[in-house]
Design a protein around this motif. Structure first.
Motif, PDB file in Angstrom:
ATOM      1  N   GLY A  16     -16.767 -81.449 -14.327  1.00 29.31           N
ATOM      2  CA  GLY A  16     -15.665 -80.887 -13.962  1.00 29.31           C
ATOM      3  C   GLY A  16     -15.682 -79.634 -14.057  1.00 29.31           C
ATOM      4  O   GLY A  16     -16.481 -78.771 -14.683  1.00 29.31           O
ATOM      5  N   ARG A  77     -16.865 -84.790 -17.255  1.00 34.00           N
ATOM      6  CA  ARG A  77     -15.374 -85.483 -16.586  1.00 34.00           C
ATOM      7  C   ARG A  77     -15.006 -86.833 -17.183  1.00 34.00           C
ATOM      8  O   ARG A  77     -13.963 -87.514 -16.849  1.00 34.00           O
ATOM      9  CB  ARG A  77     -15.469 -85.828 -15.246  1.00 34.00           C
ATOM     10  CG  ARG A  77     -15.383 -84.469 -14.352  1.00 34.00           C
ATOM     11  CD  ARG A  77     -15.490 -84.285 -12.862  1.00 34.00           C
ATOM     12  NE  ARG A  77     -14.950 -85.507 -12.269  1.00 34.00           N
ATOM     13  CZ  ARG A  77     -15.197 -85.958 -10.806  1.00 34.00           C
ATOM     14  NH1 ARG A  77     -16.360 -85.553 -10.365  1.00 34.00           N
ATOM     15  NH2 ARG A  77     -14.580 -86.884 -10.427  1.00 34.00           N
ATOM     16  N   SER A  79     -13.628 -89.711 -20.174  1.00 36.20           N
ATOM     17  CA  SER A  79     -12.506 -89.158 -21.140  1.00 36.20           C
ATOM     18  C   SER A  79     -13.354 -89.567 -22.521  1.00 36.20           C
ATOM     19  O   SER A  79     -13.923 -90.288 -22.959  1.00 36.20           O
ATOM     20  CB  SER A  79     -11.480 -90.315 -20.834  1.00 36.20           C
ATOM     21  OG  SER A  79     -10.695 -90.307 -22.027  1.00 36.20           O
ATOM     22  N   ARG A  85      -7.046 -89.261 -20.766  1.00 33.78           N
ATOM     23  CA  ARG A  85      -7.444 -88.271 -19.713  1.00 33.78           C
ATOM     24  C   ARG A  85      -8.873 -87.667 -19.721  1.00 33.78           C
ATOM     25  O   ARG A  85      -9.575 -87.854 -20.694  1.00 33.78           O
ATOM     26  CB  ARG A  85      -6.536 -86.919 -19.981  1.00 33.78           C
ATOM     27  CG  ARG A  85      -4.805 -87.247 -19.935  1.00 33.78           C
ATOM     28  CD  ARG A  85      -4.123 -85.876 -20.406  1.00 33.78           C
ATOM     29  NE  ARG A  85      -4.581 -85.610 -21.982  1.00 33.78           N
ATOM     30  CZ  ARG A  85      -4.606 -84.468 -22.397  1.00 33.78           C
ATOM     31  NH1 ARG A  85      -4.091 -83.524 -21.616  1.00 33.78           N
ATOM     32  NH2 ARG A  85      -4.792 -84.328 -23.645  1.00 33.78           N
ATOM     33  N   GLU A  86      -9.006 -87.259 -18.451  1.00 33.74           N
ATOM     34  CA  GLU A  86     -10.705 -86.645 -18.214  1.00 33.74           C
ATOM     35  C   GLU A  86     -10.807 -85.638 -19.425  1.00 33.74           C
ATOM     36  O   GLU A  86      -9.824 -84.834 -19.591  1.00 33.74           O
ATOM     37  CB  GLU A  86     -10.643 -86.547 -16.969  1.00 33.74           C
ATOM     38  CG  GLU A  86     -10.909 -87.592 -16.040  1.00 33.74           C
ATOM     39  CD  GLU A  86     -11.412 -86.926 -14.673  1.00 33.74           C
ATOM     40  OE1 GLU A  86     -11.512 -85.820 -14.339  1.00 33.74           O
ATOM     41  OE2 GLU A  86     -11.892 -88.027 -13.804  1.00 33.74           O
ATOM     42  N   SER A  89      -9.469 -82.202 -18.317  1.00 35.13           N
ATOM     43  CA  SER A  89      -8.016 -81.475 -18.574  1.00 35.13           C
ATOM     44  C   SER A  89      -8.012 -81.571 -19.880  1.00 35.13           C
ATOM     45  O   SER A  89      -7.292 -80.419 -20.253  1.00 35.13           O
ATOM     46  CB  SER A  89      -7.421 -82.807 -18.207  1.00 35.13           C
ATOM     47  OG  SER A  89      -6.056 -82.992 -18.571  1.00 35.13           O
ATOM     48  N   SER A 123      -5.808 -75.281 -12.693  1.00 37.78           N
ATOM     49  CA  SER A 123      -6.173 -76.230 -11.676  1.00 37.78           C
ATOM     50  C   SER A 123      -7.597 -76.709 -11.931  1.00 37.78           C
ATOM     51  O   SER A 123      -8.548 -76.154 -12.487  1.00 37.78           O
ATOM     52  CB  SER A 123      -6.267 -75.235 -10.564  1.00 37.78           C
ATOM     53  OG  SER A 123      -6.696 -76.042  -9.401  1.00 37.78           O
ATOM     54  N   TYR A 125     -11.069 -79.200 -10.801  1.00 38.93           N
ATOM     55  CA  TYR A 125     -11.834 -79.654  -9.568  1.00 38.93           C
ATOM     56  C   TYR A 125     -12.361 -81.283 -10.380  1.00 38.93           C
ATOM     57  O   TYR A 125     -12.746 -81.135 -11.499  1.00 38.93           O
ATOM     58  CB  TYR A 125     -12.985 -79.040  -9.536  1.00 38.93           C
ATOM     59  CG  TYR A 125     -14.097 -79.482  -8.594  1.00 38.93           C
ATOM     60  CD1 TYR A 125     -14.144 -79.812  -7.276  1.00 38.93           C
ATOM     61  CD2 TYR A 125     -15.240 -80.273  -9.338  1.00 38.93           C
ATOM     62  CE1 TYR A 125     -14.911 -80.465  -6.557  1.00 38.93           C
ATOM     63  CE2 TYR A 125     -16.091 -81.165  -8.724  1.00 38.93           C
ATOM     64  CZ  TYR A 125     -16.001 -81.152  -7.394  1.00 38.93           C
ATOM     65  OH  TYR A 125     -17.120 -81.860  -6.707  1.00 38.93           O
ATOM     66  N   GLU A 127      -9.721 -82.832  -8.932  1.00 38.53           N
ATOM     67  CA  GLU A 127      -8.238 -83.584  -8.810  1.00 38.53           C
ATOM     68  C   GLU A 127      -7.278 -82.399  -8.075  1.00 38.53           C
ATOM     69  O   GLU A 127      -6.521 -82.990  -7.142  1.00 38.53           O
ATOM     70  CB  GLU A 127      -7.588 -83.536 -10.204  1.00 38.53           C
ATOM     71  CG  GLU A 127      -8.236 -84.747 -10.984  1.00 38.53           C
ATOM     72  CD  GLU A 127      -9.399 -83.988 -11.948  1.00 38.53           C
ATOM     73  OE1 GLU A 127      -9.726 -83.048 -11.495  1.00 38.53           O
ATOM     74  OE2 GLU A 127      -9.626 -84.728 -12.848  1.00 38.53           O
ATOM     75  N   ASP A 128      -7.165 -81.317  -8.319  1.00 37.94           N
ATOM     76  CA  ASP A 128      -6.558 -80.405  -7.376  1.00 37.94           C
ATOM     77  C   ASP A 128      -6.865 -79.694  -6.311  1.00 37.94           C
ATOM     78  O   ASP A 128      -6.329 -79.390  -5.426  1.00 37.94           O
ATOM     79  CB  ASP A 128      -6.000 -79.239  -8.259  1.00 37.94           C
ATOM     80  CG  ASP A 128      -5.064 -79.949  -9.577  1.00 37.94           C
ATOM     81  OD1 ASP A 128      -4.668 -80.825  -9.468  1.00 37.94           O
ATOM     82  OD2 ASP A 128      -5.518 -79.482 -10.743  1.00 37.94           O
ATOM     83  N   SER A 158       0.377 -79.210 -10.101  1.00 36.11           N
ATOM     84  CA  SER A 158       0.923 -80.735  -9.518  1.00 36.11           C
ATOM     85  C   SER A 158       0.898 -80.760  -7.982  1.00 36.11           C
ATOM     86  O   SER A 158       1.173 -79.769  -7.179  1.00 36.11           O
ATOM     87  CB  SER A 158       2.445 -80.956 -10.092  1.00 36.11           C
ATOM     88  OG  SER A 158       2.976 -81.891  -9.329  1.00 36.11           O
TER      89      SER A 158
END
Length: 368
Positions: A16, A77, A79, A85-86, A89, A123, A125, A127-128, A158
């Protein structure tokens, strides 16, 4: 370059990557109030705290101004909690919380103790976004949304973040508008009700759009203040008033003119000189020019405001309090302010022909 390398590693090893945009809240107020040297010291101390709140392997960068970027690379990445959540995050939010916690302690710069807050946009990576440009753009978009919801917060990007995307687009167009001076002034007549004669005008700035529409001041002035562009816009307004007044005088028309100062403009160094010098240079009598500030602005820091207003008045300018009756004016302070005009807020005037209470309040304000 480092973000690109981090993404290449992440793609190979399924890791991630997080990009965080950090923006100091109301930093321009520090520069305007305490000077750029103190502002620079604050940036250095703030950068140190960002470094302390991140890992040694994280990158802390400053692209410019009061904006910083954080690169958190090589994140797991998976959880840490089954079904949760990962890890990327979780790591991003942990950094955001550490930064917020570090700012609970005030900074001491230039002999002054300052409490500051920062708005963060995050942000992730992949996901976004899956490329560097997308991650950078999305973190800035999230930061704008964070600022909009209030100072000192953080927001994860988002896909539904349409408002912030629009705001980001507006900020880009606003910079271009300042560079190219894409403004116009509309002049609202000031009429003497007894004689029905127009004796002056109020200058109102508008921003023309390519489609023929207009962007209203309420949409771009707050953003211009936030981006540090308001001084340039304010200088253009004074210059355009001088140019238009010369045209009117050549046609035998001599009118009083008023214009609005935004809250940030009021704290500019040499404010009186910035306004009066072009006015005198164009041959306008300063007593024909009225500078307007809102009641809430006047009462934000009344002691300091009083000195600024006396400085403007001493140069011959007239002063007006706008939106009167909606703020928290102290009449004891108001009596010492060199104010020539109180502009009663329209919320009172609009219903005064039907509402006896409004009518009596307007009568009292007129008497005042």
């Amino acid at each position: 370059e480092l973000l690109g390398l981090a993404l290449a590693r992440a793609k190979r090893h399924e890791l991630g990557v997080v990009v965080v945009t950090v923006d100091l809240d109301d930093f321009k107020l520090v520069n305007d109030s305490l000077g750029h040297e103190v502002g620079d010291q604050l940036l250095v101390r703030f950068a140190q705290r960002l470094g302390e709140a991140t890992r040694e392997t994280d990158l802390v960068a400053r692209p410019g101004g009061d904006e910083f970027l954080l690169l958190l690379a090589d994140l797991d990445r998976t959880s840490p909690i089954p079904g949760g959540r990962e890890g990327a995050s979780v790591a991003a939010e942990s950094v955001a919380l550490r930064i917020q916690e570090s700012l609970r302690t005030p900074f001491t710069v230039g002999g002054t103790e300052l409490y500051v807050t920062a708005s963060l946009g995050i942000s992730l990576y992949p996901e976004d976004a899956i490329d560097a440009a997308g991650l950078l753009k999305n973190s800035e978009t999230a930061m704008f949304r964070s600022k909009r919801s209030g100072p000192g917060g953080y927001v994860l990007h988002s896909v539904d973040d349409a408002d912030s995307t629009v705001r980001l687009s507006l900020s880009t167009r606003l910079r271009r508008a300042v560079e190219q001076e894409q403004w116009m002034l509309h002049y609202q007549p000031l009429v003497d009700l007894e004689t029905a004669e127009m004796f002056g005008v109020e200058a109102l700035i508008r921003w023309p759009e390519p489609n023929g529409g207009l962007v209203q001041p309420g949409e771009f002035i707050p953003l211009a203040e936030e981006m540090g562009l308001i001084e340039s816009i304010g200088a253009w307004v004074v210059e355009e008033i001088c140019r238009q007044d010369a045209v009117w005088r050549a046609e035998g028309l001599e009118l009083d003119v008023s214009f609005n100062l935004s809250p940030r403009q009021l704290w500019q160094e040499d404010l009186a000189d910035r306004i009066v010098t072009p006015i005198l240079g164009s041959g306008i009598d300063p007593s024909r020019v009225t500078v307007e500030i809102t009641e809430s602005t006047a009462m934000t820091n009344p002691d300091r405001t009083l000195g600024i207003l006396h400085g403007l008045h001493a140069r011959g300018l007239r002063l007006a309090i706008d939106d009167f009756g909606t703020g928290y004016s102290s009449l004891a302070r108001l009596r010492y302010m060199p104010v020539d005009v109180l502009k009663i807020d329209r919320s009172f005037v609009r219903e005064m022909d039907r509402d006896p209470q409004n009518a009596s309040m307007v009568s009292a304000m007129v008497a005042l």
